[in-house]
Design an enzyme around this catalytic site. Structure first.
Site, PDB file in Angstrom:
ATOM      1  CE1 TYR A 119     -55.441  11.408  -1.258  1.00 55.06           C
ATOM      2  CE2 TYR A 119     -57.327  10.460  -2.977  1.00 55.06           C
ATOM      3  CZ  TYR A 119     -57.131  10.568  -1.677  1.00 55.06           C
ATOM      4  OH  TYR A 119     -56.947   8.970  -0.322  1.00 55.06           O
TER       5      TYR A 119
ATOM      6  CG  ASP B  76     -56.917  10.014 -11.414  1.00 53.84           C
ATOM      7  OD1 ASP B  76     -58.320   9.911 -11.123  1.00 53.84           O
ATOM      8  OD2 ASP B  76     -56.363   9.797  -9.946  1.00 53.84           O
TER       9      ASP B  76
ATOM     10  CE  LYS C 162     -63.875  10.782  -5.312  1.00 55.36           C
ATOM     11  NZ  LYS C 162     -63.996  10.697  -4.060  1.00 55.36           N
TER      12      LYS C 162
HETATM   13  N1  PMP Z   1     -57.272   9.146  -7.497  1.00 57.60           N
HETATM   14  C1  PMP Z   1     -58.695  10.574  -7.605  1.00 57.60           C
HETATM   15  C2  PMP Z   1     -58.231  11.918  -8.572  1.00 57.60           C
HETATM   16  C3  PMP Z   1     -59.592  10.939  -6.272  1.00 57.60           C
HETATM   17  O1  PMP Z   1     -59.531  11.976  -6.208  1.00 57.60           O
HETATM   18  C4  PMP Z   1     -59.565   9.599  -5.259  1.00 57.60           C
HETATM   19  C5  PMP Z   1     -60.057   9.558  -4.125  1.00 57.60           C
HETATM   20  N2  PMP Z   1     -60.455  11.232  -3.874  1.00 57.60           N
HETATM   21  C6  PMP Z   1     -58.753   8.839  -6.252  1.00 57.60           C
HETATM   22  C7  PMP Z   1     -57.942   8.615  -6.726  1.00 57.60           C
HETATM   23  C8  PMP Z   1     -58.940   7.198  -4.836  1.00 57.60           C
HETATM   24  O2  PMP Z   1     -60.337   6.918  -5.158  1.00 57.60           O
HETATM   25  P1  PMP Z   1     -60.828   6.117  -3.733  1.00 57.60           P
HETATM   26  O3  PMP Z   1     -60.560   6.745  -2.503  1.00 57.60           O
HETATM   27  O4  PMP Z   1     -61.744   5.312  -4.543  1.00 57.60           O
HETATM   28  O5  PMP Z   1     -59.616   4.619  -3.723  1.00 57.60           O
END
Ligand code: PMP
Length: 415
Positions: free
Chosen positions: A149, A231, A258
């Site tokens: 994700y 990521d 986060k």
């Molecule tokens: N990358 C990862 C690994 C995530 O878990 C998330 C969101 N949970 C995102 C990107 C996207 O972040 P955002 O919800 O702040 O757009």
């Protein structure tokens, strides 16, 4: 009385708000991941570990806005930093010293991030990391992993609204399986701009990549001239230096989100100086990176206050609490994956539960909610620094109890 009856009886105000919301927001919601049937509890306030919904029900929050609130709610250090900044103004069409300090703090923890840029969300962070990887390599193809994700932009999701031509620019790779990766990219090595991986998958079920697999990806990308992107939007919290600090594999680019915003909308991407130099607006042909709220001083102040609380000792304590949870649930028939302070509850140990990535206990969320614990509907959670050992033990016993009466739980939800 079923769990559902009990939930309905306890949450009339949430239900009313949800019904009102459906007139303004499609499905009554503005965020796919916080909807749960029949309607989610609406939260009125949070302090420390506790959140209170609009009906006055209290929950111990082991999700913390999907892992973002590592210090819990309204932590005094964050509130103070935010109040101080808010009184001086909330945003300017000009840089502030706070963004410089936060960038320095991040670099000191993640040496691979030689230069970085701030964004408002993890989605934007992965979007820009991919864009700069394509620009730097002059290639178009991106590879991500099954169950990954990376947010919601067109480059990392499929489905209605995303043209096939865009989707065709992303390859999906098998997780943890070097031969499978080589096979998947065979013949297209020179098209590949980057491999993107969460060193610890979050939404995919809190699973850590084997360090040897990450080292393999490092070698592979170097060999074929592609970039390696970690990521770490979720996984940064697993250690003082993120997941990359634990495995000692240095990515070319990293994305963060986060916790670095301390509960406010702030994220980042960055890495190799030569790659990030493409954003240097003093150069001709630089990539543009606008954003009304990039590096917003309120969010940056919250992030800085948060990271300053996250000392080595604090990170060790979080890992200890994670281990405690793992130990306390062990032997209950439940499998709990724990990485640092992140956890994923699987309802049983069957291979299928692990392979599908779907929590096998439909009633888990609702049953825990009624017991006063808030985790993600799919079984993921995160332990914040304000949780005590007793809180963790009590969460573990609630999980054990819920899973012990699982067949009834599922029936109760279903009826
Ligand atoms: N990358 C990862 C690994 C995530 O878990 C998330 C969101 N949970 C995102 C990107 C996207 O972040 P955002 O919800 O702040 O757009």
């Amino acid at each position: 009385m079923t769990l559902l009856d009990e939930y309905l009886a306890r949450t009339p105000r949430s239900r009313e708000l949800f019904e009102r919301a459906t007139a303004s927001l499609p499905g009554g919601s503005t965020r796919t991941t916080v909807y749960t049937a029949p309607y989610p509890p609406y939260i009125a306030e949070g302090r420390g570990l506790t959140i209170r919904d609009v009906d006055g029900n209290l929950y111990r929050d082991f999700l913390g806005n999907y892992t973002a609130l590592i210090l819990g709610h309204a932590h005094p250090a964050v509130v103070e930093a935010v109040e101080k900044q808010v009184r001086r103004g909330s945003a300017f069409a000009a840089p502030t010293g706070t963004e410089v300090e936060l960038a320095e703090e991040i670099r000191s923890r993640l040496p691979s991030m030689e230069r970085l840029r701030f964004t408002n969300s993890g989605t934007e962070a992965t979007m820009f990391a991919i864009r700069v990887a394509r620009a730097f390599t002059g290639r178009r193809l991106i590879a991500t992993f099954e169950r990954a994700y990376h947010g919601t932009h067109d480059g990392v999701v499929g489905g209605p609204g995303v043209p096939d031509a865009v989707r065709a620019l992303t390859l999906e790779l098998p997780w943890g399986y070097a031969d499978g990766v080589e096979r998947a990219i065979r013949g297209r090595e020179r098209e590949l701009a980057a491999i993107v991986i969460e060193p610890v998958q979050g939404a995919g079920g809190v699973r850590a990549a084997d360090p040897a697999f990450l080292a393999f990806l490092r070698d592979l990308t170097t060999r074929i001239g592609a970039l390696l992107i970690f990521d770490e939007v979720i996984s940064f919290r697993v250690g003082y230096g993120g997941a990359q600090g634990r495995v000692r594999v240095r990515p070319d680019l990293t994305t963060l989100g986060k916790i670095i915003g301390g509960g406010y909308p702030l994220a980042a991407f960055g890495g190799r100086e030569d790659v990030m130099a493409l954003f240097d607006q003093r150069r001709a042909g630089a990539l543009t990176h606008g954003g009304t709220y990039n590096g917003n001083p309120v969010a940056a102040a919250a992030g800085l206050a948060t990271l300053r609380e996250l000392t080595h000792a604090a990170c060790e304590r979080l890992a200890m609490l994670g281990e405690r949870l793992r130990g306390a649930v062990a032997g209950s028939g439940a499998r709990v994956a724990v990485e640092g302070s992140l956890f994923q509850v699987w309802a049983d140990e069957s291979i299928s539960a692990v392979a599908t990535g779907i929590s096998q206990a439909p009633g888990l969320f609702l049953a825990l909610l009624l017991d006063g614990f808030y985790i993600a509907p799919r079984g993921m959670g995160a332990i914040p620094i304000v949780a005590t050992e007793d809180d963790v033990d009590e969460l573990a016993s609630a999980i054990r109890l819920v899973l012990a009466r699982r067949p009834e739980t599922e029936a109760a939800v279903a009826t």
